[in-house]
Write a protein that holds these residues in place. Structure first.
Motif, short mmCIF file in Angstrom:
data_model
loop_
_atom_site.label_atom_id
_atom_site.label_comp_id
_atom_site.label_asym_id
_atom_site.label_seq_id
_atom_site.Cartn_x
_atom_site.Cartn_y
_atom_site.Cartn_z
N LEU A 366 0.78 -1.17 -0.08
CA LEU A 366 -0.03 -0.02 -0.18
C LEU A 366 0.66 1.22 -0.22
O LEU A 366 0.47 2.28 -0.70
CB LEU A 366 -0.85 0.12 1.14
N LEU A 367 1.91 1.25 0.77
CA LEU A 367 2.94 2.38 0.80
C LEU A 367 3.46 2.73 -0.48
O LEU A 367 3.52 3.87 -1.00
CB LEU A 367 3.85 2.12 2.00
N PHE A 368 4.07 1.52 -1.12
CA PHE A 368 4.76 1.79 -2.42
C PHE A 368 3.64 2.18 -3.48
O PHE A 368 3.86 3.30 -4.28
CB PHE A 368 5.32 0.54 -2.74
N MET A 369 2.51 1.71 -3.34
CA MET A 369 1.61 2.00 -4.26
C MET A 369 1.06 3.55 -4.26
O MET A 369 1.21 4.08 -5.08
CB MET A 369 0.23 1.05 -4.26
N ILE A 373 2.43 5.81 -7.32
CA ILE A 373 1.22 6.26 -8.15
C ILE A 373 1.17 8.00 -8.29
O ILE A 373 0.93 8.60 -8.94
CB ILE A 373 -0.14 5.66 -7.94
N SER A 374 1.52 8.39 -6.84
CA SER A 374 1.62 9.94 -6.71
C SER A 374 2.40 10.44 -7.86
O SER A 374 2.28 11.67 -8.19
CB SER A 374 1.71 10.24 -5.28
N VAL A 375 3.53 9.98 -8.34
CA VAL A 375 4.52 10.66 -9.19
C VAL A 375 3.99 10.74 -10.61
O VAL A 375 4.24 11.35 -11.33
CB VAL A 375 5.82 9.70 -9.02
N SER A 376 3.01 9.63 -10.84
CA SER A 376 2.40 9.80 -12.28
C SER A 376 1.19 10.58 -12.48
O SER A 376 0.99 11.36 -11.50
CB SER A 376 2.05 8.22 -12.48
N HIS A 377 0.30 10.42 -13.27
CA HIS A 377 -0.88 11.27 -13.53
C HIS A 377 -1.90 10.69 -12.51
O HIS A 377 -2.87 11.49 -12.48
CB HIS A 377 -1.27 11.19 -15.11
N PRO A 380 -7.48 7.43 -10.45
CA PRO A 380 -7.98 6.66 -9.20
C PRO A 380 -8.02 5.12 -9.80
O PRO A 380 -8.02 4.26 -8.77
CB PRO A 380 -9.48 7.21 -9.23
N ARG A 381 -8.22 4.75 -10.90
CA ARG A 381 -8.19 3.45 -11.29
C ARG A 381 -7.00 2.52 -10.96
O ARG A 381 -6.82 1.37 -10.78
CB ARG A 381 -8.61 3.18 -12.90
N LEU A 382 -5.93 3.37 -11.00
CA LEU A 382 -4.67 2.69 -10.62
C LEU A 382 -4.59 1.97 -9.44
O LEU A 382 -3.77 0.99 -9.29
CB LEU A 382 -3.50 3.66 -10.90
N THR A 383 -5.27 2.41 -8.40
CA THR A 383 -5.30 1.60 -6.90
C THR A 383 -6.27 0.53 -6.94
O THR A 383 -6.41 -0.07 -5.91
CB THR A 383 -5.77 2.88 -5.99
N ILE A 384 -7.10 0.31 -8.12
CA ILE A 384 -8.14 -0.64 -7.89
C ILE A 384 -7.40 -2.04 -7.51
O ILE A 384 -7.97 -2.91 -6.74
CB ILE A 384 -8.86 -0.59 -9.23
N PRO A 385 -6.11 -2.28 -7.95
CA PRO A 385 -5.62 -3.67 -7.96
C PRO A 385 -5.40 -3.91 -6.20
O PRO A 385 -5.43 -5.22 -5.77
CB PRO A 385 -4.37 -3.64 -8.50
N ALA A 386 -5.50 -2.92 -5.56
CA ALA A 386 -5.07 -3.15 -4.00
C ALA A 386 -6.44 -2.88 -3.10
O ALA A 386 -6.40 -3.43 -2.16
CB ALA A 386 -4.34 -1.79 -3.49
#
Length: 415
Positions: A366-369, A373-377, A380-386
């Protein structure tokens, strides 16, 4: 024996209901097959045609998943959606087993499973030809295998560690955004598996290498470069994207949803370079552009990262490209997601305080994601796998809440 039969029958009953629920939800807003989806399908067809193929900008993981559907079905899109629905249901069953083994509570296990079965957030992504549903399933399997490696002995522990490495490798070949965590997991797992640290790192590393052999071979053969993921610089691209896009669009259904500079970058990034030297020059160009933008206003850059760490976990919409009557249920969607996040945060923090390698492992994901992800665009879909992790700890929290209510009720009855 009778109780076990009833339990299995009940799980299967709800699994069937979940299958139809997910299909019903998907059919409320059929998503267009555009943009990244057509790329994945195209790359899968090229893998079939050429045998060894990977573009400079994508990894082989999800196209490989698409290949059987292209080969065996006249409607590969519908076939893929059906398999993804099944995978999303399977994720719920695995969560049930995992939650019960972790928390020794049938309530926690049932709650985690039912949320995975009937939540709209992961369910909606089963209806698009994108990596989310596969990544959800792989994350659940990673958690399951890490737990197995933590509690089993000797041969089974070794097998679990190799399988864990294979799944971690395939996970970052499916979603390169977690590549750095995948490599770091060698140290994380070695630290969390006592008395077998060097062996654990070697076994997991062997599994990761096995999963990456296709990508490495294709990169060397086709592009003359060694890389576990893409030969295009994933980091330089995402760093630049992340500065340009301060607020990810809710429905990115047209190219105009993104800044013109970002569209220009995508037109150049994987098209113009012809060899390793040109690809490096392209990466350097956009990395330097990103650095210059950061230097121009470092305070704004840092503040934007923290805002994204919040926004990436928020969900105002369920579907990715379009959603009927969006404004009518926008507040409900946001509130429901906030409840899940709150319950999960409580459950995770409570278990971190108690201690245990599993909870530290999930926290590392969770911390890594959140940071990466905050470095990218930061769509919100990018957190769906978690989200299975959230559902797991939400199950724990609801079980704790029920237990506390019962305890208070018993005290009141006695008094």
């Amino acid at each position: 024996m009778k109780k076990r039969t009833i339990e299995i029958t009940s799980i299967l009953f709800f699994a069937i209901l979940a299958y139809f629920f997910k299909y019903w939800l998907i059919e409320l807003a059929p998503q267009p097959v555009v943009f990244d989806q057509t790329e994945y399908l195209s790359f899968a067809k090229l893998m079939i045609e050429k045998g060894l193929y990977t573009p400079t900008s994508r990894t082989y993981g999800y196209p490989l998943f698409l290949i059987p559907h292209i080969l065996l079905s006249q409607d590969p899109v519908r076939s893929t959606i059906n398999t993804q629905v099944v995978l999303d249901v399977a994720s719920g069953i695995l969560l049930y087993i995992l939650a019960y083994k972790l928390f020794r509570s049938k309530i926690a296990a049932w709650v985690a499973m039912l949320i995975q079965f009937f939540n709209p957030f992961t369910s909606a992504y089963a209806g698009v030809i994108l990596t989310e549903t596969v990544a959800v399933f792989l994350n659940v399997v990673i958690l399951f295998l890490f737990y197995a490696a933590s509690v089993t002995k000797r041969t089974m522990k070794n097998i679990s560690l190799v399988l864990l490495g294979i799944v971690i490798g395939y996970a970052f070949e499916t979603r390169p955004a977690i590549y750095l965590w995948g490599i770091a997991s060698l140290a994380i797992i070695a630290y969390l598996i006592p008395k077998k640290r060097v062996a654990a790192a070697i076994l997991v590393g062997c599994g990761i290498l096995l999963s990456s052999l296709y990508q490495i071979s294709a990169n060397l053969t086709l592009h003359g470069q060694f890389s576990f993921i893409t030969v295009d610089s994933f980091f330089a691209r995402e760093l630049y994207d992340g500065i340009l896009v301060k607020n990810a669009p809710l429905f990115p259904n047209t190219p105009e949803a993104y800044p013109p500079e970002m569209r220009t970058m995508y037109q150049e990034y994987s098209v113009l370079p012809k060899n390793a030297i040109e690809r490096k020059a392209m990466a350097d160009k956009y990395f330097n552009k990103a650095v210059n933008l950061i230097k121009a206003d470092p305070g704004d850059y840092v503040l934007a990262r923290f805002k994204k760490m919040w926004s990436m976990w928020q969900k105002e919409n369920i579907f990715f490209y379009w959603e009927p009557d969006f404004e009518k249920h926008r507040l409900f969607t946001y509130t429901a997601n906030l409840v899940v996040l709150s319950l999960s945060a409580f459950g995770l923090l409570k278990n971190i305080v108690k201690g245990g390698s599993f909870h530290i492992f999930t926290l590392s994901i969770l911390l890594f994601m959140t940071i990466a992800i905050s470095v990218s665009h930061a769509e919100p879909r990018l957190t769906i796998p978690a989200y299975p992790i959230l559902f797991l700890y939400a199950g724990y929290s609801i079980n704790a809440l029920i237990h506390n209510i019962r305890t208070v009720s018993d005290h009141l009855t006695e008094s």
